[in-house]
Write an enzyme that holds these catalytic residues in place. Structure first.
Site, PDB file in Angstrom:
ATOM      1  NE  ARG A 175      -9.664 -32.964   1.311  1.00 26.14           N
ATOM      2  CZ  ARG A 175      -9.405 -33.087   0.165  1.00 26.14           C
ATOM      3  NH1 ARG A 175      -9.344 -34.139  -0.636  1.00 26.14           N
ATOM      4  NH2 ARG A 175      -9.752 -31.923  -0.557  1.00 26.14           N
ATOM      5  NE  ARG A 179     -12.605 -42.147  -2.733  1.00 30.34           N
ATOM      6  CZ  ARG A 179     -12.818 -42.043  -4.081  1.00 30.34           C
ATOM      7  NH1 ARG A 179     -13.663 -42.825  -4.648  1.00 30.34           N
ATOM      8  NH2 ARG A 179     -12.707 -40.892  -4.511  1.00 30.34           N
ATOM      9  NE  ARG A 251       8.386 -35.096 -13.039  1.00 33.42           N
ATOM     10  CZ  ARG A 251       9.508 -35.727 -13.046  1.00 33.42           C
ATOM     11  NH1 ARG A 251      10.747 -34.807 -13.156  1.00 33.42           N
ATOM     12  NH2 ARG A 251       9.672 -36.908 -13.243  1.00 33.42           N
ATOM     13  NE  ARG A 281      -1.968 -41.265 -16.250  1.00 28.41           N
ATOM     14  CZ  ARG A 281      -2.711 -39.804 -16.014  1.00 28.41           C
ATOM     15  NH1 ARG A 281      -3.749 -40.236 -15.303  1.00 28.41           N
ATOM     16  NH2 ARG A 281      -2.498 -38.819 -16.723  1.00 28.41           N
ATOM     17  CD  GLU A 302       0.608 -40.097 -18.138  1.00 26.47           C
ATOM     18  OE1 GLU A 302      -0.645 -40.213 -18.774  1.00 26.47           O
ATOM     19  OE2 GLU A 302       0.520 -39.134 -17.410  1.00 26.47           O
ATOM     20  CE1 TYR A 350      -3.656 -30.803 -13.640  1.00 28.63           C
ATOM     21  CE2 TYR A 350      -5.283 -30.555 -11.948  1.00 28.63           C
ATOM     22  CZ  TYR A 350      -4.816 -31.087 -13.081  1.00 28.63           C
ATOM     23  OH  TYR A 350      -5.587 -32.004 -13.833  1.00 28.63           O
ATOM     24  CG  ASP A 352      -9.068 -30.612 -12.062  1.00 34.04           C
ATOM     25  OD1 ASP A 352      -8.329 -31.311 -12.787  1.00 34.04           O
ATOM     26  OD2 ASP A 352      -9.435 -31.120 -11.048  1.00 34.04           O
TER      27      ASP A 352
END
Ligand SMILES: Cc1cc2nc3c(=O)[nH]c(=O)nc-3n(C[C@H](O)[C@H](O)[C@H](O)COP(=O)(O)OP(=O)(O)OC[C@H]3O[C@@H](n4cnc5c(N)ncnc54)[C@H](O)[C@@H]3O)c2cc1C
Length: 385
Positions: A175, A179, A251, A281, A302, A350, A352
């Site tokens: 999407r 924002r 990865r 990051r 990272e 993946y 959560d």
């Protein structure tokens, strides 16, 4: 109640712990093995000895969900304290707010737009000549145009996936990633928080049941499975079959740990959008526990790269080649008797944490229903494809 029947679970991460607990409560004798020296899998947290900062050892983990049953479940094993994930990014020598929002747009273009003005402006930047985007790059250009794409998406994605975003499928960016208000809470979910004493303490409590025995530093061996009524395998799907159809692509992440006196970056997560910076990051762990005070600080730089044999698999690649290979492994798994593949590694997806717990509870329920009906348990409760 099932007295005496033994279940083997491979992996003491969230999948293994939640399935184990549900079955133990119904009287099954649950044996869990994990190759690592600790429970909680990739959610493992531990206090740094020197600074006493709670460190997310395998990368930052923020609990967020819309599932009220899962929120109640985790709150049954840990006290969750409020935590909102607010991520910043350094790009072209400036610090911006993420996800790209009205603040980011106004700062980047030096404007004072209101929401509708910003929407019209970004609409004007979007490349509408791309009617049918096939790649990540085309999708991003069609949504936000070249300037925002290059500052906030291109370099980060390149580093994360190790390839040009023009080679990644458009489906990765589903999407509009922008924002048009000042909402900078990374997640939209109703429930968000951080366990007060870390995830490992929570998983230890889930595992704390007289019918559960956990053996750490023990790698699962397929030849030692006799005598178990069923096996739940949350280790890698290809690893279970000794990689006989090749290795599924992942990865991995290298974390370069460093310490700092005081506050290093003022927030938990700072992304680096420029391709010239080799890491994606920096995580400063003490900011994940804002209710604690620490003088010292522990940070991780990272670095993502392709996973080699012996590395920790983090993110499944799931591109065309891997999906074909996965389909072969799924067919192979379906021929295996008495084993159900679960969790992020067992199903090569993946997931959560909240989804992992939901699927683990559903798996345990289905297993008990099937046993009661004398029916076999499937290799997967959800297709991994
Ligand atoms: C970098 C990163 C950040 C993340 N951040 C978030 C976040 O912010 N919020 C969120 O909700 N989710 C996050 N996740 C997802 C979260 O890590 C997963 O939902 C969770 O770890 C899945 O639990 P699991 O038990 O399926 O797998 P794991 O946690 O990987 O557990 C599997 C266990 O199996 C063991 N094992 C594997 N093979 C064998 C073997 N052959 N023998 C014995 N033991 C074996 C492993 O040692 C491991 O302990 C993140 C994931 C990553 C990679």
């Amino acid at each position: 109640m099932r007295n005496g029947e033994r279940i083997l679970i491979v992996g003491a991460g969230l999948s293994g712990a939640v399935i184990g607990r549900a079955l133990a409560q119904e009287g099954w004798r649950v044996e869990i093995v994990d190759a690592r020296a600790h429970v909680a899998g990739n959610c493992h947290t531990e206090r740094d000895a020197a600074t006493s900062v709670m460190v997310h050892v395998y990368g930052p983990h923020i609990f967020h969900t819309d599932d009220a049953e899962i929120w109640a479940y985790v709150n049954g094993f840990a006290t969750f304290l409020p935590y909102k994930n607010r991520v910043k990014t350094t790009s072209g020598g400036q610090v911006y707010s993420l996800p790209v929002n009205l603040h980011t747009i106004n700062q980047f273009f030096g404007k004072c737009f209101r929401p509708d003005e910003a929407r019209a402006f970004v609409d004007g930047l979007a490349d509408r000549t791309i009617a049918d985007p096939r790649t990540f790059e085309e999708q991003a250009l069609r949504f936000v145009g070249r300037d925002l794409y290059e500052a906030f998406f291109k370099g980060y994605t390149q580093k994360q996936w190790g390839c040009d975003p023009a080679e990644l499928p458009a489906s990765i960016l589903k999407r509009l990633p922008v924002r048009f208000n000042y909402e900078d809470n990374y997640f939209f979910h109703r429930y968000q928080g951080m366990p007060e004493h870390g995830y490992t303490a929570m998983v230890e409590r889930i595992l704390d049941h007289p019918n559960i025995r956990v053996t750490l530093e023990t790698r699962f061996r397929r030849e030692e499975t006799d005598g178990f009524a069923h096996i739940f395998h949350s280790g890698p799907l290809d690893g279970y079959f000794d990689y006989e159809l090749g290795r599924l692509g992942y990865r991995t992440l290298d974390f370069e740990r460093f310490t700092h006196d005081g506050d290093y970056q003022g927030c938990a997560v700072m992304n680096y959008g420029d391709a010239s910076v080799p890491y994606t990051r920096i995580t400063e762990h003490k900011h994940f526990s804002p209710w604690e005070t620490h003088e010292g600080s522990v940070c991780y730089r990272e670095f993502p790269r392709a996973c080699e044999p012996g590395d920790i698999p983090y993110y499944p690649v799931r591109l065309v080649k891997e999906k074909a290979q996965l389909a072969d492994y799924a067919r192979r798994a379906e021929r295996e008797k008495g084993v159900t593949f679960v969790g992020r590694l067992g199903t090569y997806r993946y997931l959560d944490m909240d989804v992992t717990i939901r699927e683990a509870l559903d798996t345990a329920r289905l297993f008990m229903e099937r046993r009661a009906a004398g029916a076999a348990m499937p290799a997967f409760i959800k297709s991994p494809l």
